[in-house]
Design a protein around this motif. Structure first.
Motif, PDB file in Angstrom:
ATOM      1  N   ARG A 215       0.838  -1.202   0.000  1.00  0.00           N
ATOM      2  CA  ARG A 215       0.000   0.000   0.000  1.00  0.00           C
ATOM      3  C   ARG A 215       0.872   1.250   0.000  1.00  0.00           C
ATOM      4  O   ARG A 215       1.935   1.285   0.615  1.00  0.00           O
ATOM      5  N   LYS A 216       0.389   2.285  -0.672  1.00  0.00           N
ATOM      6  CA  LYS A 216       1.047   3.586  -0.606  1.00  0.00           C
ATOM      7  C   LYS A 216       0.399   4.389   0.517  1.00  0.00           C
ATOM      8  O   LYS A 216      -0.829   4.476   0.606  1.00  0.00           O
ATOM      9  N   ILE A 217       1.218   4.972   1.388  1.00  0.00           N
ATOM     10  CA  ILE A 217       0.701   5.728   2.519  1.00  0.00           C
ATOM     11  C   ILE A 217       1.430   7.058   2.630  1.00  0.00           C
ATOM     12  O   ILE A 217       2.502   7.253   2.044  1.00  0.00           O
ATOM     13  N   LEU A 246      10.526   0.921   2.562  1.00  0.00           N
ATOM     14  CA  LEU A 246      10.452   2.352   2.904  1.00  0.00           C
ATOM     15  C   LEU A 246      10.219   2.557   4.395  1.00  0.00           C
ATOM     16  O   LEU A 246      10.712   3.534   4.979  1.00  0.00           O
ATOM     17  N   TYR A 247       9.462   1.665   5.015  1.00  0.00           N
ATOM     18  CA  TYR A 247       9.092   1.781   6.427  1.00  0.00           C
ATOM     19  C   TYR A 247       9.410   0.449   7.094  1.00  0.00           C
ATOM     20  O   TYR A 247       8.586  -0.461   7.137  1.00  0.00           O
ATOM     21  N   CYS A 248      10.617   0.353   7.622  1.00  0.00           N
ATOM     22  CA  CYS A 248      11.116  -0.934   8.103  1.00  0.00           C
ATOM     23  C   CYS A 248      10.902  -1.076   9.609  1.00  0.00           C
ATOM     24  O   CYS A 248      11.441  -0.298  10.402  1.00  0.00           O
ATOM     25  N   PRO A 256       5.234  -6.085   1.468  1.00  0.00           N
ATOM     26  CA  PRO A 256       4.312  -5.478   2.433  1.00  0.00           C
ATOM     27  C   PRO A 256       4.641  -5.844   3.878  1.00  0.00           C
ATOM     28  O   PRO A 256       5.057  -6.961   4.163  1.00  0.00           O
ATOM     29  N   ASN A 257       4.474  -4.876   4.788  1.00  0.00           N
ATOM     30  CA  ASN A 257       4.588  -5.143   6.229  1.00  0.00           C
ATOM     31  C   ASN A 257       3.386  -5.955   6.689  1.00  0.00           C
ATOM     32  O   ASN A 257       2.255  -5.692   6.277  1.00  0.00           O
ATOM     33  N   TYR A 289      17.884   1.280  10.039  1.00  0.00           N
ATOM     34  CA  TYR A 289      17.573   1.132   8.625  1.00  0.00           C
ATOM     35  C   TYR A 289      16.153   1.589   8.305  1.00  0.00           C
ATOM     36  O   TYR A 289      15.196   0.894   8.592  1.00  0.00           O
ATOM     37  N   LYS A 290      15.977   2.768   7.769  1.00  0.00           N
ATOM     38  CA  LYS A 290      14.708   3.286   7.249  1.00  0.00           C
ATOM     39  C   LYS A 290      13.528   3.047   8.195  1.00  0.00           C
ATOM     40  O   LYS A 290      12.440   2.665   7.780  1.00  0.00           O
ATOM     41  N   THR A 291      13.758   3.232   9.467  1.00  0.00           N
ATOM     42  CA  THR A 291      12.678   3.044  10.432  1.00  0.00           C
ATOM     43  C   THR A 291      11.715   4.223  10.391  1.00  0.00           C
ATOM     44  O   THR A 291      12.131   5.370  10.259  1.00  0.00           O
TER      45      THR A 291
END
Length: 411
Positions: A215-217, A246-248, A256-257, A289-291
């Motif tokens: 998903r794009k958020i 992007l969001y780790c 996906p997460n 890392y990209k948190t």
């Protein structure tokens, strides 16, 4: 159901409904084993009544699993789905593309179902079993253990009669042993009715990670996060199925997460001034890392971190811990000239207990902000514990895992 039907059901893993009169010891059991089996089956009857209390929840789980399967996954055999779910299944790309094509126009609806039922699926697909189920499963396992002990005892008697060449006794013990094994299999199948959806959910969500796009958020849309377990769930809902590259959160580094096995800590800090106005509200994820959430603390920031051990005994500098990021962010929000007289109240919620470094950082914040009251909360609702209100930097409650500020080396 006839014997053939029962065998087919057992082979497929299907639950076999048992009549009350079927819960009896097999014929011709030795009296000691017969008494043990009768007692075990009496316990099972009581457990069945408790299972019935959970029946609405189990039926809801069944409907949810069917709903997901109906979105284009039901036509795939389990062997293909298990292959897609296998970790590092590099040779499954063709199958993944094929399954994605079969989902087709149902893809949007499938993702919608995952979104709507995220929390329930998360609970189902993790190894964490709700207490009501966990207790039942444990007690059912105890009954099955008693039945297996009875099987072992009958098997010993069977071998003894064979040595004596008493064929009549051999046949009798053989029938009893087979009947006892069949009864145990039936009860074990009934037990699996409590756990079958967990295994299926884990399989399906792993497959969905491979065949559905992330998903794009817009992270700026996540606001007003309460410093509590509820706020933590709000974060997971917002970032669910977002792009892990992007969001780790540490569970995945691409795709996906999903949040089934989060290893990194998540913390939330909420601060209000004396008039009740929000001054600082953010969350952070431990790691470099990209948190998502609060940014990394700078090397020359207002707080000093130290090396401390994690739950696995590994020692490293804790500057990238979630709590340290948040406390640094708070310090950088308030100008240095205002800190000594600034009156405010802060709540720091952390999924995991604070390490020595982060507990020490709280102590440093207290000295920088002597009029700041800090409330520290750790864990989930059933274990969530408000460690203390910490006024004027005088104390920091340990919650069984934290040190007093005066004992920390950075003091």
């Amino acid at each position: 159901m006839g014997k053939r039907g029962q065998k087919r059901a057992l082979d497929s893993g299907e639950e076999i409904p048992l009549r009350s009169d079927e819960l009896r010891p097999p014929d011709e059991l030795p009296e000691r084993e017969a008494a043990a089996v009768r007692a075990a089956l009496e316990r099972w009857r009581e457990l069945r009544q408790r299972v019935e209390v959970l029946r609405p929840m189990l039926e809801h789980e069944d409907r949810l699993m069917r709903d997901i399967l109906d979105r284009g996954l039901g036509s795939e055999d389990r062997k293909t789905l298990r292959k897609l779910a296998s970790v590092g299944a590099r040779d499954a790309e063709a199958e993944a593309a094929q399954v994605a094509d079969s989902v087709g126009q149902e893809r949007h609806r499938l993702q919608e179902i995952l979104m709507q039922n995220h929390r329930e699926l998360l609970e189902l697909s993790t190894t964490t079993t709700p207490d009501d189920k966990k207790e039942l499963i444990s007690e059912m396992d105890g009954v099955l253990d008693e039945l297996k002990k009875a099987q072992d005892a009958v098997h010993v008697e069977l071998l003894a009669t064979k040595d004596k060449e008493d064929m009549s006794a051999v046949r009798a013990y053989g029938r009893s042993l087979n009947d006892l094994k069949a009864l145990t299999r039936r009860l074990d199948c009934e037990r699996r009715s409590l756990t079958k959806n967990s295994a299926l959910a884990m399989l399906l969500v792993t497959v969905c990670r491979r065949i559905l796009p992330a998903r794009k958020i817009d992270p700026s849309e996540l606001t007003n996060i309460p410093a509590s377990h509820q706020g933590y769930l709000q974060i997971l809902d917002f970032y669910f199925f977002s792009d892990a590259s992007l969001y780790c959160f540490g569970e995945h580094f691409s795709g996906p997460n999903w949040f089934t096995r989060l290893k990194r800590n998540v913390a939330i800090l909420s601060v209000s001034d004396g008039d009740g106005n929000s001054v600082y509200n953010d969350f952070a994820v431990s790691g470099e890392y990209k948190t998502p959430g609060a940014p990394l603390a700078p090397d020359n920031g207002p707080l000093q971190s130290i090396e401390a051990a994690d739950e696995n005994g590994r020692v490293f500098d804790r500057r990238h811990d979630a709590e340290f990021k948040l406390l640094t962010g708070l310090c950088r929000t308030v100008p240095a000239e205002r800190r000594s007289t600034w009156r405010a109240r802060a709540t720091l919620w952390s999924k995991k207990p604070l390490c020595r470094s982060c507990a020490g950082a709280v102590g440093q914040v207290q000295r920088l902000f002597p009029e700041l009251t800090v409330n520290i909360v750790v864990g989930e609702p059933k274990t969530e514990n408000e460690c203390s209100n910490v006024p004027n930097g005088k104390r920091l409650a340990a919650n069984g895992c934290r040190a007093e500020p005066g004992s920390l080396p950075m003091e």
